[in-house]
Design a protein around this motif. Sequence first.
Motif, PDB file in Angstrom:
ATOM      1  N   SER A 283      46.990  52.450  33.218  1.00  0.00           N
ATOM      2  CA  SER A 283      47.186  53.016  34.544  1.00  0.00           C
ATOM      3  C   SER A 283      47.534  51.936  35.551  1.00  0.00           C
ATOM      4  CB  SER A 283      45.938  53.773  35.008  1.00  0.00           C
ATOM      5  OG  SER A 283      44.864  52.852  35.217  1.00  0.00           O
ATOM      6  N   THR A 284      48.092  52.388  36.676  1.00  0.00           N
ATOM      7  CA  THR A 284      48.429  51.460  37.756  1.00  0.00           C
ATOM      8  C   THR A 284      47.174  50.791  38.298  1.00  0.00           C
ATOM      9  OG1 THR A 284      50.356  52.769  38.381  1.00  0.00           O
ATOM     10  CG2 THR A 284      49.444  51.302  40.063  1.00  0.00           C
ATOM     11  N   LYS A 285      46.094  51.567  38.404  1.00  0.00           N
ATOM     12  CA  LYS A 285      44.855  51.036  38.970  1.00  0.00           C
ATOM     13  C   LYS A 285      44.261  49.939  38.090  1.00  0.00           C
ATOM     14  CE  LYS A 285      40.665  52.623  41.305  1.00  0.00           C
ATOM     15  NZ  LYS A 285      41.175  52.423  42.663  1.00  0.00           N
ATOM     16  N   SER A 286      44.261  50.150  36.775  1.00  0.00           N
ATOM     17  CA  SER A 286      43.688  49.153  35.873  1.00  0.00           C
ATOM     18  C   SER A 286      44.532  47.881  35.855  1.00  0.00           C
ATOM     19  CB  SER A 286      43.565  49.719  34.451  1.00  0.00           C
ATOM     20  OG  SER A 286      44.842  50.075  33.944  1.00  0.00           O
ATOM     21  N   ALA A 287      45.859  48.027  35.930  1.00  0.00           N
ATOM     22  CA  ALA A 287      46.736  46.858  35.961  1.00  0.00           C
ATOM     23  C   ALA A 287      46.530  46.070  37.254  1.00  0.00           C
ATOM     24  CB  ALA A 287      48.202  47.286  35.838  1.00  0.00           C
ATOM     25  N   THR A 288      46.401  46.788  38.354  1.00  0.00           N
ATOM     26  CA  THR A 288      46.179  46.128  39.641  1.00  0.00           C
ATOM     27  C   THR A 288      44.809  45.471  39.681  1.00  0.00           C
ATOM     28  OG1 THR A 288      47.564  47.812  40.704  1.00  0.00           O
ATOM     29  CG2 THR A 288      46.203  46.460  42.141  1.00  0.00           C
ATOM     30  N   GLN A 289      43.813  46.148  39.097  1.00  0.00           N
ATOM     31  CA  GLN A 289      42.452  45.600  39.079  1.00  0.00           C
ATOM     32  C   GLN A 289      42.390  44.277  38.323  1.00  0.00           C
ATOM     33  OE1 GLN A 289      39.597  48.110  37.111  1.00  0.00           O
ATOM     34  NE2 GLN A 289      37.843  46.978  37.878  1.00  0.00           N
ATOM     35  N   PHE A 290      43.039  44.207  37.176  1.00  0.00           N
ATOM     36  CA  PHE A 290      43.000  42.986  36.392  1.00  0.00           C
ATOM     37  C   PHE A 290      43.768  41.857  37.075  1.00  0.00           C
ATOM     38  CE2 PHE A 290      43.907  40.124  32.854  1.00  0.00           C
ATOM     39  CZ  PHE A 290      42.670  40.090  32.208  1.00  0.00           C
ATOM     40  N   SER A 291      44.831  42.209  37.813  1.00  0.00           N
ATOM     41  CA  SER A 291      45.634  41.180  38.479  1.00  0.00           C
ATOM     42  C   SER A 291      44.874  40.521  39.635  1.00  0.00           C
ATOM     43  CB  SER A 291      46.946  41.780  38.998  1.00  0.00           C
ATOM     44  OG  SER A 291      46.706  42.726  40.020  1.00  0.00           O
ATOM     45  N   ILE A 292      43.764  41.156  40.070  1.00  0.00           N
ATOM     46  CA  ILE A 292      42.932  40.547  41.122  1.00  0.00           C
ATOM     47  C   ILE A 292      42.435  39.177  40.663  1.00  0.00           C
ATOM     48  CG2 ILE A 292      40.733  40.754  42.365  1.00  0.00           C
ATOM     49  CD1 ILE A 292      41.175  43.794  42.377  1.00  0.00           C
ATOM     50  N   ALA A 293      42.210  39.019  39.371  1.00  0.00           N
ATOM     51  CA  ALA A 293      41.719  37.740  38.843  1.00  0.00           C
ATOM     52  C   ALA A 293      42.698  36.609  39.140  1.00  0.00           C
ATOM     53  CB  ALA A 293      41.491  37.856  37.343  1.00  0.00           C
ATOM     54  N   ILE A 294      43.995  36.911  39.170  1.00  0.00           N
ATOM     55  CA  ILE A 294      45.005  35.883  39.444  1.00  0.00           C
ATOM     56  C   ILE A 294      44.865  35.388  40.877  1.00  0.00           C
ATOM     57  CG2 ILE A 294      47.484  35.431  39.610  1.00  0.00           C
ATOM     58  CD1 ILE A 294      47.877  37.563  37.424  1.00  0.00           C
ATOM     59  N   ALA A 295      44.791  36.340  41.821  1.00  0.00           N
ATOM     60  CA  ALA A 295      44.657  35.964  43.228  1.00  0.00           C
ATOM     61  C   ALA A 295      43.324  35.279  43.501  1.00  0.00           C
ATOM     62  CB  ALA A 295      44.803  37.204  44.111  1.00  0.00           C
ATOM     63  N   ALA A 296      42.257  35.751  42.842  1.00  0.00           N
ATOM     64  CA  ALA A 296      40.936  35.144  43.043  1.00  0.00           C
ATOM     65  C   ALA A 296      40.912  33.713  42.527  1.00  0.00           C
ATOM     66  CB  ALA A 296      39.870  35.980  42.347  1.00  0.00           C
ATOM     67  N   THR A 297      41.516  33.478  41.374  1.00  0.00           N
ATOM     68  CA  THR A 297      41.589  32.124  40.821  1.00  0.00           C
ATOM     69  C   THR A 297      42.370  31.201  41.751  1.00  0.00           C
ATOM     70  OG1 THR A 297      41.528  33.009  38.567  1.00  0.00           O
ATOM     71  CG2 THR A 297      42.333  30.753  38.839  1.00  0.00           C
ATOM     72  N   ASN A 298      43.459  31.708  42.286  1.00  0.00           N
ATOM     73  CA  ASN A 298      44.282  30.928  43.208  1.00  0.00           C
ATOM     74  C   ASN A 298      43.464  30.512  44.445  1.00  0.00           C
ATOM     75  OD1 ASN A 298      46.659  29.755  44.229  1.00  0.00           O
ATOM     76  ND2 ASN A 298      47.219  31.627  45.308  1.00  0.00           N
ATOM     77  N   MET A 299      42.681  31.434  44.981  1.00  0.00           N
ATOM     78  CA  MET A 299      41.888  31.138  46.163  1.00  0.00           C
ATOM     79  C   MET A 299      40.753  30.166  45.839  1.00  0.00           C
ATOM     80  SD  MET A 299      39.912  33.735  48.754  1.00  0.00           S
ATOM     81  CE  MET A 299      38.990  33.082  50.133  1.00  0.00           C
ATOM     82  N   VAL A 300      40.085  30.382  44.703  1.00  0.00           N
ATOM     83  CA  VAL A 300      38.969  29.502  44.338  1.00  0.00           C
ATOM     84  C   VAL A 300      39.467  28.075  44.112  1.00  0.00           C
ATOM     85  CG1 VAL A 300      37.278  29.004  42.524  1.00  0.00           C
ATOM     86  CG2 VAL A 300      37.541  31.336  43.360  1.00  0.00           C
ATOM     87  N   MET A 301      40.620  27.927  43.472  1.00  0.00           N
ATOM     88  CA  MET A 301      41.157  26.589  43.227  1.00  0.00           C
ATOM     89  C   MET A 301      41.604  25.933  44.540  1.00  0.00           C
ATOM     90  SD  MET A 301      40.780  25.888  40.055  1.00  0.00           S
ATOM     91  CE  MET A 301      39.244  26.813  40.209  1.00  0.00           C
ATOM     92  N   THR A 302      41.974  26.744  45.538  1.00  0.00           N
ATOM     93  CA  THR A 302      42.309  26.197  46.855  1.00  0.00           C
ATOM     94  C   THR A 302      41.071  25.589  47.508  1.00  0.00           C
ATOM     95  OG1 THR A 302      44.051  27.845  47.158  1.00  0.00           O
ATOM     96  CG2 THR A 302      43.263  26.729  49.124  1.00  0.00           C
TER      97      THR A 302
END
Length: 303
Positions: A283-302
């Motif tokens: 589903s669109t929701k599950s794909a979007t939910q998992f992609s949150i990890a990418i943005a979160a990793t980017n912010m944490v590494m910042t």
Amino acid sequence: MPASPPRFVFFVVFCITIGGLLFGYDTGVISGALVVLKDEWDLSNTQQEFIVGGTTLGAIAGGLFAGYFADRWGRRVITFLASLVFILGALIMTFSKHYSVLIGGRVVVGLGVGAASMVVPIYIGELAPKEFRGRLVTLNVLAITGGQLIAYLIAWGLADVHNGWRWMFAISAFPAAVQLCCLPWLPESPRVLIRRGQEGRARAILHRIYGSKVPGSIVDEELESMRHAMRTESSTSYRDLLHTINLKPLLVACLLQLMQQFSGFNTAMYYSATILKMAGFSSTKSATQFSIAIAATNMVMTI
């Protein structure tokens, strides 16, 4: 010098970095919105690419001209115009009913992104005490990655909502409106005021930036430093970049930016939900939910 900047500086930096937050939000929100738009409007791959690339195209133009006009009109004026552009772009995208109108809205938002990416770090740097300048300017990068994470979270929350993609775009107008409300209390850059011959106002702003406990000699040194920098700038030209002492750091900086682009991370940010759905997420929701990890990793590494 005090252990931390005055509260006034934190207020100023908070207001200015909203531009960085908008930069991050408007570049990140397309990941979740695109998955919904693709199904709703039956978009081809080329059409999806133009929707994503519209913001980049606008950002190129916005970045090219923002620096020039920021010197002529001042940092605060360009920040004001960027906020208006963000709001206008959000409204165009929110109420768009045709593919071409949506692309137009993305280009308009891109103009704001380009202006913010150029002016925000300069504005913060010129209003921050020199002892804290590096740390405060870095907050803009944190705001960008934070904006991208917020965009992903909102896209996930609205993935199954009717016309949810319109709300994703509309939400970006609210931080811009907050920044507009803050602008009357933001001072102009002392550097700009000195260029205009308004040294008394520049001195007064620097006193507020450094605080009442800092001796006037510190403010005088900062004023002289700005005058010296402007005299140096007026006596140089683009030909000086070809000198060995300048050419090496210029090449290193350009190559670092080039390598960052070639890494493909921007593509991962823009198309993460689409790629994950193609990889088999149901589903669109599950794909979007998992992609949150990418943005979160980017912010944490910042951080």
